[in-house]
Enzyme design. Sequence first.
Site, PDB file in Angstrom:
ATOM      1  N   ARG A  73      -9.033  -8.127   2.521  1.00 15.10           N
ATOM      2  CA  ARG A  73     -10.071  -7.960   3.472  1.00 15.10           C
ATOM      3  C   ARG A  73     -10.980  -9.216   2.169  1.00 15.10           C
ATOM      4  NH1 ARG A  73     -11.600  -7.651  -2.940  1.00 15.10           N
ATOM      5  NH2 ARG A  73     -11.185  -5.759  -3.660  1.00 15.10           N
TER       6      ARG A  73
ATOM      7  N   LYS B 295      -1.709   1.188  -2.750  1.00 12.98           N
ATOM      8  CA  LYS B 295      -0.676   1.093  -3.867  1.00 12.98           C
ATOM      9  C   LYS B 295       0.948   0.883  -3.657  1.00 12.98           C
ATOM     10  CE  LYS B 295      -1.980  -0.283  -8.233  1.00 12.98           C
ATOM     11  NZ  LYS B 295      -2.574  -0.632  -9.653  1.00 12.98           N
TER      12      LYS B 295
ATOM     13  N   HIS C  20     -10.950  -4.927 -16.514  1.00  8.26           N
ATOM     14  CA  HIS C  20     -10.535  -5.568 -14.352  1.00  8.26           C
ATOM     15  C   HIS C  20     -11.529  -5.969 -13.776  1.00  8.26           C
ATOM     16  CE1 HIS C  20      -6.605  -4.025 -16.109  1.00  8.26           C
ATOM     17  NE2 HIS C  20      -7.600  -2.434 -16.399  1.00  8.26           N
TER      18      HIS C  20
ATOM     19  N   GLU D  52       7.349   0.597 -16.336  1.00 11.86           N
ATOM     20  CA  GLU D  52       7.920  -0.598 -15.963  1.00 11.86           C
ATOM     21  C   GLU D  52       8.292  -1.262 -17.164  1.00 11.86           C
ATOM     22  OE1 GLU D  52       5.039  -0.883 -11.412  1.00 11.86           O
ATOM     23  OE2 GLU D  52       3.825  -1.447 -13.901  1.00 11.86           O
TER      24      GLU D  52
END
Lengths: 451, 451, 147, 147
Positions: free
Chosen positions: B291, B116, B234, B199
Amino acid sequence: MFQKILIANRGEIAMRVLRACRELGVRTVAVHSEADAGALHVRFADEAVCIGPAPSAKSYLNVAAIISAAEITGVDAIHPGYGFLSENADFAAVVARCGLTFIGPPAEAMRTWGDKLRGREAARRHGLPLLPGSERLESAEHAIAEAERIGFPVILKARGGGGGRGMRIVREASEVARAFDSATAEAGSAFSNPELYLERFVERPKHIEFQALADRHGQVWTLGERECSLQRRHQKLVEEAPSPSLSEERRSQMGEVIRRALRATGYESLGTLEFLMDERGELYFLEMNTRVQVEHPVTEMTTGVDLVVEQIRVASGARLELPDTRPWKFRGHSIECRILAEDPVSFAPWPGRITEYHPPGGAGVRVDSGVYGGWTVPKDYDSLLAKVVVHAPGREQALGRMRRALDELIIGGIRTNVPFQRRLLDDPEVCEGTMTTRTVERVVRELREGA
Amino acid sequence: MFQKILIANRGEIAMRVLRACRELGVRTVAVHSEADAGALHVRFADEAVCIGPAPSAKSYLNVAAIISAAEITGVDAIHPGYGFLSENADFAAVVARCGLTFIGPPAEAMRTWGDKLRGREAARRHGLPLLPGSERLESAEHAIAEAERIGFPVILKARGGGGGRGMRIVREASEVARAFDSATAEAGSAFSNPELYLERFVERPKHIEFQALADRHGQVWTLGERECSLQRRHQKLVEEAPSPSLSEERRSQMGEVIRRALRATGYESLGTLEFLMDERGELYFLEMNTRVQVEHPVTEMTTGVDLVVEQIRVASGARLELPDTRPWKFRGHSIECRILAEDPVSFAPWPGRITEYHPPGGAGVRVDSGVYGGWTVPKDYDSLLAKVVVHAPGREQALGRMRRALDELIIGGIRTNVPFQRRLLDDPEVCEGTMTTRTVERVVRELREGA
Amino acid sequence: MALPTQELEGLLQLLREHGATEFEYEDEGYRLRIGFAGAPVTVAAASPAPAPAAAAATASPEPEEAANVVWIASPFVGTFYRAPSPDAAPFVEVGVNVRKGQVLCIVEAMKLMNEIESEHAGTLLEVLVENGQAVEYGQRLFKLAKS
Amino acid sequence: MALPTQELEGLLQLLREHGATEFEYEDEGYRLRIGFAGAPVTVAAASPAPAPAAAAATASPEPEEAANVVWIASPFVGTFYRAPSPDAAPFVEVGVNVRKGQVLCIVEAMKLMNEIESEHAGTLLEVLVENGQAVEYGQRLFKLAKS
């Protein structure tokens, strides 16, 4: 748009129409014979009406029962599918007289284009190419003269009918007289009409057909061609789009001629113009089918157009949404295999209970089927169980995809033609795209001889 | 091209890879746990090897067993699917050391882009937009200053980990100090690292991701985006291509930035770059998945490219066949619904025996499934049973097609989320294309409140 | 016709005593079937039985075996060797008595030679795998009569 | 044919005593099968049971009915009328005796009024369809006790 449509058919095409209706937000009425009480289209329709016993003549061909079913369910249109009443102009006229919409061309257009001789006449008038042929043959001498004008081999045909009776293939002048006499006798007894004509005979033709779609506002689309050369006894087995034997130039030229002819005759709805292609790649008009074809999905997959949805839309009076002058954007290659309930060697029909059913899936695979595990295929109707259709960027990939799709397909409890289809897909002519309407016959012979 | 590929996965993605191999003419080896001995991928593979007991850690995550299975079956490549070992750079390195090809990016590229923080660093270096954020926060005062520079609301995040721990949403300056203290404490205990950064917080973001594919000859394709905003905890539920919120201009501009970044870092294989879209339509890079994605079919249906076939081809060293400068020709709209074995109300997993399975068919419907009637869904793995994917000329038609496809889908014996998916498809936000990652949460709330 | 009413009585009683739920009997055109309440008339669902997987499936239990028969299964995927080296004698032969913990074979996995020990003491009845053959997880290697 | 009624009695009693739910017996072309209530030996095939069709399905046979009960079914699709005109009395009422060939109702199809005649003589037990209701082919209209 219609509120409710009666689907006057069964099997996979009834499911096909039902799906189109669902997506258009139109309610559906299934009709069915007693033998089809548990059929898939009956189970998925919003309403269902039993219209008669198993024999088609008393159910799916029973105009009175179908009209009554339409009345008691309050539909505003009838979709005939293919086969059964789909090309019966009288049925279309009755439907119209009852104040309902027949989803197809007007009865008059069906009479013009659906009739073999009148259709050929219309084609000739509007510039579609026809096989060189004669008028009515007056005598054996006349037949020889015409044959020599056209060039051997020729085929003698009865004016009064088809199905192979009264037909003779003649390869040289010395054979004409005898063939003329015997064909005249056969035609006379078969059709009460001994009249003959002759045409050029193509030894190894391809079957090419063009898909057209017209609205009632004078717009006509042509959506490219399909090649359906793989046939057994005039029954198509494998169809594809585009044909590996047609150039882009030829395609657009034929499209233009067809659009002009259909506009000129005020045609409306779906129509398929069948052509014979000779060894030099020349196309000759054979006849027109005025309904949706079994093999329409290969055109849908290469054009992205839902033909049945558009057929219903134009029947409701809607306009086709693209100008008919725009050349169609084709994508990739599509192949369809018809999966039949029949012995893969003897081709004997094989109705019975389907104990297991697992259709293929994954990328580029579409299955249109009228069956499910646990259902019994009735002996009363045609043997089409399902159509496996694939789409891929090119022909070779499409063949590969079809092979793996057929390898995945499981239909237990009855025999199917899957092994035969699988064998066809490996045949060199099929792989190279040079197959003709004679290919299947050869493959069958090779199998029988253990080749 | 490879001769034989081992598929180190299960369920629908194992079937997906298996189908691609079949079409490429490559033999397949399935590996499976004891719980999956009767699974579909095991039945359809050319060979199958049991690699361990039901728990993933002892089977599908068991590197030694998978490598041994590769050795005894003599494969030349391993396809990891998604999940399990697919983003494990160490596994990729082991595969390479054993002289086999890992079908995915080189281990080093996985380490760069799959991580990440390193991925964000690479993105920043190569011009991909990132959410405005701070460096490490030194103190509550520093946090206030940074928050005011970036603009409220902001979100405090732990540098050491994710999963919601150490996260605080702050909407005004007066809340910062308390949030800083509690998040610091939480991060310290959860990750042994109390460091925080902040953020900009987007209240109602959309999830947009771009599909890329690169070969080892420096070519990079970008194949448009997918919108995957419909998520529950999620977990993506519905995905589509294209996004109804992205302009053609933005798409091609992002494509260019992404191609440049991937070329610059020598990336190879499939890759998905995930972005968050704020209310004004700005995109911010989140992370990259190295992937194949669950939702790859919607890209396949709109581009006509078989992503898994191309992934295998580039892994074998082949070149992508079109120049990467060519803008992709998209066609129509595609939607995917994930069909899960779970209660449609409580969302509790619902493994068990599938008594009936009848997938939808017809025009524009693709089903990627790992199940069949009579099979027992094991309790040991994720609940994804099948993916229903549709394609249609436009978004509205695609929604209509998906509704009818879900109405046709029959999975008996267990509970599935089909009723919930069906409900989502009628939601006004979904119909209008304005859904965000908060939409599912609202729909669940409405259902619970009986709205 | 003669209904076997009298013979049936004894049979029914016997079956019930033993808690039978189903009884079928066939003999030269003669056939008898009896079901009792609570009998789970399980019916196989229509399931695809597609192309059978090529590799050996895990051996299914053989219910007829004597109670003291046990199997030694492979704990991992790999290659089976009966002897410590190509020239050496096999670790064990059929008929010998093995101790619990005695090495029976080697399964090579990831270049490692893993000695597989017997979980039981007993007599070796059968070696189920050829030397050099690939084995999967759980595959039965040896059959033992536990002592 | 001679039903083995007497022998059966003993058999039935025996089977019931022993709580049997099913009995099958076959001997040289002779075959007997008995099932008892509460033994649902239904064997549902794995089949899609999708959205149930809205229209009335053809009535399924009711095995428990007496042997002399018969049904009169609609010979075509149409609309069912009990009387020759809206104001008129019904052709028949429950309880009356009907002659073979007597008109029972009208089914209107394609604007034609089709009189439906009784195929049997007997007593009308039940009218199964409402006046003015749409009927499909084969749908049961009347229940009769044949005389």
